[in-house]
Design a protein around this motif. Structure first.
Motif, short mmCIF file in Angstrom:
data_model
loop_
_atom_site.label_atom_id
_atom_site.label_comp_id
_atom_site.label_asym_id
_atom_site.label_seq_id
_atom_site.Cartn_x
_atom_site.Cartn_y
_atom_site.Cartn_z
N ALA A 268 0.72 -1.29 -0.21
CA ALA A 268 -0.43 0.08 0.02
C ALA A 268 0.82 1.15 0.01
O ALA A 268 2.40 1.00 0.55
N PRO A 269 0.39 2.57 -0.39
CA PRO A 269 1.14 3.54 -0.45
C PRO A 269 1.32 3.87 1.04
O PRO A 269 0.13 4.06 1.52
N PHE A 270 2.83 4.85 1.71
CA PHE A 270 2.75 5.04 2.59
C PHE A 270 3.06 6.91 3.04
O PHE A 270 4.41 7.27 1.96
N ARG A 271 3.17 7.50 3.65
CA ARG A 271 3.57 9.14 4.01
C ARG A 271 4.32 8.40 4.85
O ARG A 271 4.10 8.17 6.59
N LYS A 272 5.56 9.60 4.98
CA LYS A 272 6.80 9.40 5.79
C LYS A 272 5.90 10.38 7.48
O LYS A 272 5.05 11.44 6.84
N PHE A 273 6.82 9.78 8.07
CA PHE A 273 5.64 10.47 9.45
C PHE A 273 7.04 10.46 10.51
O PHE A 273 7.15 9.18 10.91
N GLU A 274 7.25 11.66 11.09
CA GLU A 274 8.68 11.25 11.94
C GLU A 274 7.42 12.06 13.17
O GLU A 274 7.27 12.64 13.39
N HIS A 275 7.44 10.35 14.22
CA HIS A 275 6.55 10.38 15.78
C HIS A 275 7.61 11.60 16.54
O HIS A 275 8.72 11.70 17.08
N ARG A 276 6.82 13.10 17.38
CA ARG A 276 7.75 13.21 17.75
C ARG A 276 6.62 13.34 19.66
O ARG A 276 6.11 13.84 19.08
N LEU A 277 6.93 12.29 20.24
CA LEU A 277 5.99 12.29 21.27
C LEU A 277 6.33 13.39 22.50
O LEU A 277 7.08 14.02 22.69
N ARG A 278 5.49 13.85 23.03
CA ARG A 278 5.38 15.47 24.16
C ARG A 278 4.81 15.10 25.67
O ARG A 278 3.51 13.93 25.57
N ALA A 279 5.22 15.07 26.49
CA ALA A 279 4.62 14.90 27.70
C ALA A 279 4.25 16.71 28.27
O ALA A 279 4.77 17.02 28.36
N MET A 280 2.51 16.91 29.08
CA MET A 280 2.08 17.59 29.64
C MET A 280 2.73 17.31 31.01
O MET A 280 1.67 16.07 31.41
N VAL A 281 3.74 18.11 31.66
CA VAL A 281 3.43 18.29 33.39
C VAL A 281 2.92 19.43 33.43
O VAL A 281 3.55 20.15 33.50
N GLY A 282 1.36 19.19 34.66
CA GLY A 282 1.17 20.55 34.95
C GLY A 282 0.64 21.72 33.91
O GLY A 282 -0.05 20.90 33.11
N THR A 283 1.35 22.91 33.14
CA THR A 283 0.77 23.56 32.02
C THR A 283 2.02 23.25 30.81
O THR A 283 2.01 23.31 29.97
N GLU A 284 3.55 22.82 31.85
CA GLU A 284 4.12 22.70 30.39
C GLU A 284 4.49 20.90 29.73
O GLU A 284 4.60 20.03 30.46
N THR A 285 5.02 21.42 28.38
CA THR A 285 5.20 20.56 27.76
C THR A 285 6.70 19.90 27.69
O THR A 285 7.25 20.97 27.60
N TYR A 286 7.01 18.41 26.81
CA TYR A 286 8.41 18.11 27.41
C TYR A 286 8.45 17.61 26.84
O TYR A 286 7.54 16.45 25.80
N ALA A 287 9.75 17.07 26.46
CA ALA A 287 10.36 16.24 24.85
C ALA A 287 10.13 14.64 25.71
O ALA A 287 10.66 14.46 26.62
N ILE A 288 9.75 13.72 24.74
CA ILE A 288 9.61 12.47 25.54
C ILE A 288 9.73 11.52 24.27
O ILE A 288 9.24 11.66 22.96
N PRO A 289 11.11 10.99 24.53
CA PRO A 289 12.28 10.39 25.64
C PRO A 289 12.52 11.40 25.73
O PRO A 289 12.82 12.22 24.87
N ILE A 290 13.01 10.83 27.62
CA ILE A 290 14.03 11.97 27.67
C ILE A 290 14.69 12.31 27.36
O ILE A 290 15.68 11.71 26.80
N ASN A 291 15.04 13.62 27.30
CA ASN A 291 16.41 14.34 26.42
C ASN A 291 17.19 14.73 27.00
O ASN A 291 16.53 16.04 28.51
#
Length: 389
Positions: free
Chosen positions: A79-102
């Motif tokens: 099947a046809p696919f489209r590239k997608f680089e997944h970037r997960l974020r975590a929300m702690v309180g009102t702040e968002t952080y990169a996950i996995p932890i960097n």
């Protein structure tokens, strides 16, 4: 169901569908696919939502990422696919952080300006102060990332997602779920050369996988009928169902946990800015939220002032009032306690002794991702072909 088939595949998730497609293409073979569920695709299932003009991953976001060129080439042949680089974020309180932890996340939590060496040293100091008790996920986490990062990002999330405090979970779960990076890399899977999603959603992919004329698909089949169907198979069975049920619970029933994804409309202007957002705070009822408007199979969706967000909760969590009118999709998964993993290994030993039956899928192999499931199915079919060709 008296008709004979060359191969019988139990389960229509990614493992079963790939095995069925390969078996059907490997020669003039008839393949029967049976599933208790009402729809194909397992937890990868997507479907079209007419009201919001979106393809919705009803059980939560699934992204395929792999460094295995065999898997990538195979998928692109289907099947046809489209590239997608997944970037997960975590929300702690009102702040968002990169996950996995960097390194950026570490510096923000500690309000510091560590380089990679100083960050490692800080975490090692905290880890040294922790007295390991029972080889648990908690012990593995603190030994790797120290107490502050563990309490901020891991404890609440793991407790909500896996249904147990990490002190009671297997240490095998930690590294695959919560890696720590000491650089600026913020992609979820930077090791993967190929990261993509099917252009037409996973339901489009499964239509291709199971669409051959010599594949017969029957959904909503009772468990007893599935067991009896093994007798109408001429060559081999691929079993992706619950392994304890296959062996009549001879080693005792495996423990499963229940989760649910509840989809509710929100104003597009108020929706999260990333496809997937983790919620480690223990007082937030859901552990993850999904916004499919950001996924590549929805990039051409018409603009709308309303969109859908999926809220992923433990089955034991009281559903918030704000979500009680949402559409719920429950699912279950193998509990990752040490006792349950030990019991699963006993069933795996029984499975290896079965003649003519190959066991695949997430109910037989702990926590395989999509890439691993596909690779295992491709390998299994090659072994079957060697036997019957």
């Amino acid at each position: 169901m008296a008709e004979q088939y060359d191969f019988v595949v139990i389960g229509s998730g990614i493992s079963g569908a790939v095995a069925a497609e390969r078996l059907a293409k490997s020669g003039v073979h008839s393949v029967l696919v049976l599933d208790q569920a009402s729809h194909v695709g397992g937890l990868c299932r997507t479907q079209w939502d007419e009201d919001h003009g979106l393809i919705v991953p009803i059980y939560g976001t699934r992204v395929i990422y792999t460094a295995n060129s065999t898997v990538a080439d195979y998928l692109e042949s289907i099947a046809p696919f489209r590239k997608f680089e997944h970037r997960l974020r975590a929300m702690v309180g009102t702040e968002t952080y990169a996950i996995p932890i960097n390194l950026e996340t570490i510096n923000r939590v500690y309000e510091a300006n560590f380089d990679s060496r100083a960050a490692r040293a800080q975490l090692q100091i905290e880890a040294a102060e922790h007295e390991a008790r029972n080889g648990s996920m908690q012990d593995a986490a603190i030994s790797s990332m120290g107490t502050r990062l563990y309490e901020t990002f891991v404890r609440g999330f793991a407790t909500k997602q896996l249904g147990e405090d990490p002190s009671k979970l297997s240490d095998e779960l930690f590294k695959s779920r919560f890696p720590v990076r000491f650089d600026a890399e913020d992609r979820f899977a930077p090791f993967a050369d190929w990261q993509a999603l099917p252009v037409h959603g996973f339901h489009g992919l499964f239509d291709r996988l199971l669409g051959a004329e010599n594949i017969t698909v029957r959904m909503g089949v009772a468990r007893d009928a599935i067991r009896s169907a093994i007798g109408i198979c001429r060559k081999a069975v691929v079993y992706t169902g619950e392994i304890d049920a296959f062996f009549d619970f001879s080693e005792g029933p495996l423990d499963f946990r229940d989760n649910v994804v509840i989809w509710a409309p929100v104003k597009t202007s108020e929706a999260q800015k990333v496809a997937v957002l983790a919620h480690p705070d223990i007082d937030v009822p859901y552990f993850r939220t999904h916004a499919p408007m950001h996924l590549p199979y929805n990039h051409n969706a018409p603009a709308s002032h309303m969109t859908l967000v999926g809220y992923e909760l433990s089955g034991t969590t009281t559903v918030p009032e704000t979500l009680r009118n949402g559409v719920a999709y429950p699912y279950r998964f193998l509990a990752k306690t040490r006792a349950n993993i030990d019991r699963l290994r006993r069933y795996q030993k029984l499975a290896r002794a079965e003649e003519g039956i190959l066991f695949l899928g997430r109910h037989s192999i702990p926590s395989p991702n999509i890439e691993q499931s596909i690779a295992l199915s491709l390998d299994a079919v090659e072994r079957i072909k060697e036997r019957f060709e």
